[in-house]
Design a protein around this motif. Structure first.
Motif, PDB file in Angstrom:
ATOM      1  N   UNK A  25      33.567  19.758 -28.494  1.00  0.00           N
ATOM      2  CA  UNK A  25      33.028  18.733 -28.711  1.00  0.00           C
ATOM      3  C   UNK A  25      31.910  19.909 -28.842  1.00  0.00           C
ATOM      4  N   UNK A  26      31.769  20.868 -29.098  1.00  0.00           N
ATOM      5  CA  UNK A  26      30.659  22.275 -29.602  1.00  0.00           C
ATOM      6  C   UNK A  26      30.739  22.041 -30.784  1.00  0.00           C
ATOM      7  N   UNK A  27      30.449  21.343 -31.955  1.00  0.00           N
ATOM      8  CA  UNK A  27      30.910  22.183 -33.191  1.00  0.00           C
ATOM      9  C   UNK A  27      29.109  22.675 -33.853  1.00  0.00           C
ATOM     10  N   UNK A  28      29.470  23.721 -34.005  1.00  0.00           N
ATOM     11  CA  UNK A  28      28.463  24.247 -35.063  1.00  0.00           C
ATOM     12  C   UNK A  28      27.370  23.838 -35.866  1.00  0.00           C
ATOM     13  N   UNK A  29      25.754  23.336 -36.488  1.00  0.00           N
ATOM     14  CA  UNK A  29      25.882  22.849 -37.341  1.00  0.00           C
ATOM     15  C   UNK A  29      25.634  24.004 -38.442  1.00  0.00           C
ATOM     16  N   UNK A  30      26.464  23.293 -39.080  1.00  0.00           N
ATOM     17  CA  UNK A  30      26.676  24.460 -40.666  1.00  0.00           C
ATOM     18  C   UNK A  30      25.904  23.438 -42.123  1.00  0.00           C
ATOM     19  N   UNK A 109      36.250  14.826 -55.431  1.00  0.00           N
ATOM     20  CA  UNK A 109      36.089  15.160 -54.117  1.00  0.00           C
ATOM     21  C   UNK A 109      37.394  14.734 -52.748  1.00  0.00           C
ATOM     22  N   UNK A 110      37.368  15.988 -52.182  1.00  0.00           N
ATOM     23  CA  UNK A 110      37.959  15.176 -50.770  1.00  0.00           C
ATOM     24  C   UNK A 110      36.879  16.274 -49.832  1.00  0.00           C
ATOM     25  N   UNK A 111      37.228  14.433 -48.670  1.00  0.00           N
ATOM     26  CA  UNK A 111      37.063  14.917 -47.520  1.00  0.00           C
ATOM     27  C   UNK A 111      38.222  15.316 -46.332  1.00  0.00           C
ATOM     28  N   UNK A 112      37.572  15.712 -45.322  1.00  0.00           N
ATOM     29  CA  UNK A 112      38.222  16.371 -44.590  1.00  0.00           C
ATOM     30  C   UNK A 112      37.386  16.891 -43.083  1.00  0.00           C
ATOM     31  N   UNK A 113      38.838  15.628 -42.040  1.00  0.00           N
ATOM     32  CA  UNK A 113      37.846  15.881 -40.822  1.00  0.00           C
ATOM     33  C   UNK A 113      38.681  16.511 -40.625  1.00  0.00           C
ATOM     34  N   UNK A 114      37.534  17.501 -38.987  1.00  0.00           N
ATOM     35  CA  UNK A 114      37.961  18.223 -37.787  1.00  0.00           C
ATOM     36  C   UNK A 114      38.448  17.077 -36.529  1.00  0.00           C
ATOM     37  N   UNK A 115      38.877  17.270 -35.614  1.00  0.00           N
ATOM     38  CA  UNK A 115      39.230  15.838 -35.006  1.00  0.00           C
ATOM     39  C   UNK A 115      40.258  16.583 -34.034  1.00  0.00           C
ATOM     40  N   UNK A 116      40.041  16.448 -32.463  1.00  0.00           N
ATOM     41  CA  UNK A 116      40.794  16.569 -31.224  1.00  0.00           C
ATOM     42  C   UNK A 116      42.178  15.632 -31.636  1.00  0.00           C
ATOM     43  N   UNK A 125      43.030   9.565 -32.206  1.00  0.00           N
ATOM     44  CA  UNK A 125      41.896  11.012 -32.550  1.00  0.00           C
ATOM     45  C   UNK A 125      41.003  11.162 -31.680  1.00  0.00           C
ATOM     46  N   UNK A 126      40.768  11.991 -32.026  1.00  0.00           N
ATOM     47  CA  UNK A 126      38.843  11.799 -31.841  1.00  0.00           C
ATOM     48  C   UNK A 126      38.106  12.635 -33.009  1.00  0.00           C
ATOM     49  N   UNK A 127      36.866  12.526 -33.387  1.00  0.00           N
ATOM     50  CA  UNK A 127      36.088  12.593 -34.689  1.00  0.00           C
ATOM     51  C   UNK A 127      35.332  14.015 -33.979  1.00  0.00           C
ATOM     52  N   UNK A 128      35.597  14.912 -34.863  1.00  0.00           N
ATOM     53  CA  UNK A 128      34.554  15.733 -34.489  1.00  0.00           C
ATOM     54  C   UNK A 128      33.517  15.940 -35.447  1.00  0.00           C
ATOM     55  N   UNK A 129      34.178  16.151 -36.325  1.00  0.00           N
ATOM     56  CA  UNK A 129      32.893  16.438 -37.649  1.00  0.00           C
ATOM     57  C   UNK A 129      33.587  16.327 -39.117  1.00  0.00           C
ATOM     58  N   UNK A 130      32.664  16.091 -40.049  1.00  0.00           N
ATOM     59  CA  UNK A 130      33.596  15.849 -41.580  1.00  0.00           C
ATOM     60  C   UNK A 130      32.637  16.822 -42.291  1.00  0.00           C
ATOM     61  N   UNK A 131      34.083  17.193 -43.351  1.00  0.00           N
ATOM     62  CA  UNK A 131      33.633  17.708 -44.371  1.00  0.00           C
ATOM     63  C   UNK A 131      34.142  17.681 -45.113  1.00  0.00           C
ATOM     64  N   UNK A 132      33.336  17.778 -46.963  1.00  0.00           N
ATOM     65  CA  UNK A 132      33.629  17.617 -47.978  1.00  0.00           C
ATOM     66  C   UNK A 132      33.771  18.496 -49.029  1.00  0.00           C
ATOM     67  N   UNK A 133      34.175  18.520 -49.689  1.00  0.00           N
ATOM     68  CA  UNK A 133      34.523  19.420 -51.327  1.00  0.00           C
ATOM     69  C   UNK A 133      34.808  19.159 -52.313  1.00  0.00           C
ATOM     70  N   UNK A 134      33.307  18.664 -53.093  1.00  0.00           N
ATOM     71  CA  UNK A 134      33.134  18.924 -54.352  1.00  0.00           C
ATOM     72  C   UNK A 134      33.135  19.705 -55.118  1.00  0.00           C
ATOM     73  N   UNK A 135      34.040  19.224 -56.184  1.00  0.00           N
ATOM     74  CA  UNK A 135      34.397  20.564 -57.315  1.00  0.00           C
ATOM     75  C   UNK A 135      34.650  21.750 -56.632  1.00  0.00           C
ATOM     76  N   UNK A 136      34.078  22.659 -56.369  1.00  0.00           N
ATOM     77  CA  UNK A 136      34.045  23.969 -56.094  1.00  0.00           C
ATOM     78  C   UNK A 136      33.924  24.089 -54.416  1.00  0.00           C
TER      79      UNK A 136
END
Length: 169
Positions: A25-30, A109-116, A125-136
């Motif tokens: 559950x602990x995801x660093x804020x980046x 654009x791609x959206x990636x989900x970190x989940x349990x 699944x339980x979402x933990x964090x969401x990330x996205x790639x735009x371009x590179x």
């Protein structure tokens, strides 16, 4: 005596499970971090499928080196058993724990989900964090809480400015 030993063994398992869940559950804020590797993208010719998106994401500081995706990757790293993406997704469904998945794809654009993952069902699944790639560039998405808190602070500050300026009149 046997009941007591069994009970304390179950307590130990439950205790370690709780510690594991706290780690997940602990995801660093980046959210202030931007990462990219344009050399890798040029070398492979850009993103051609979801597996390449995850391979690129795996090089970023957002990747969890103990996730199920990494476990599967390490199992097939030296024996040329690299599975197609669909087979990897099926193998991940049989596991429990942290995983990453591409949940939206609309180049660039791609959206990636970190989940349990709790079980084999697609929605188990339980979402933990969401990330996205735009371009590179790879980013961590802010949480809904941080967006709302930021908006409320802006509203409060603009309201205070209005009150201060009306007092001067």
């Amino acid at each position: 005596m046997m009941k007591k030993a069994l009970f304390s063994e179950l307590d130990a398992i439950e205790f370690f499970f709780e510690i594991d869940m706290q780690r997940f559950a602990a995801t660093e804020d980046l959210t202030s971090v931007e990462w990219r590797d344009t050399n890798w993208l040029e070398r492979v010719g850009g993103f051609q499928n979801q597996q390449m998106v995850l391979d690129y994401f795996a090089m970023s500081p957002f990747w969890d080196r103990q996730c199920n995706n990494q476990v599967l990757s390490m199992q097939t790293q030296y024996n040329d058993l690299r599975q197609p993406y669909e087979a990897t997704v099926e193998a991940l469904r049989k596991m429990t724990g942290i995983e990453f998945a591409v949940i939206h794809e609309q180049p660039p654009v791609w959206v990636i989900q970190k989940r349990y993952r709790r079980g084999p069902a697609p929605d188990d699944v339980n979402p933990i964090a969401t990330y996205y790639i735009t371009g590179a560039n790879v980013y961590q998405s802010p949480t809904i809480y941080s967006v709302i808190a930021n908006r409320l602070c802006i509203q409060r500050d603009s309201g205070n400015d209005g009150i201060s300026s009306s007092k001067g009149i």
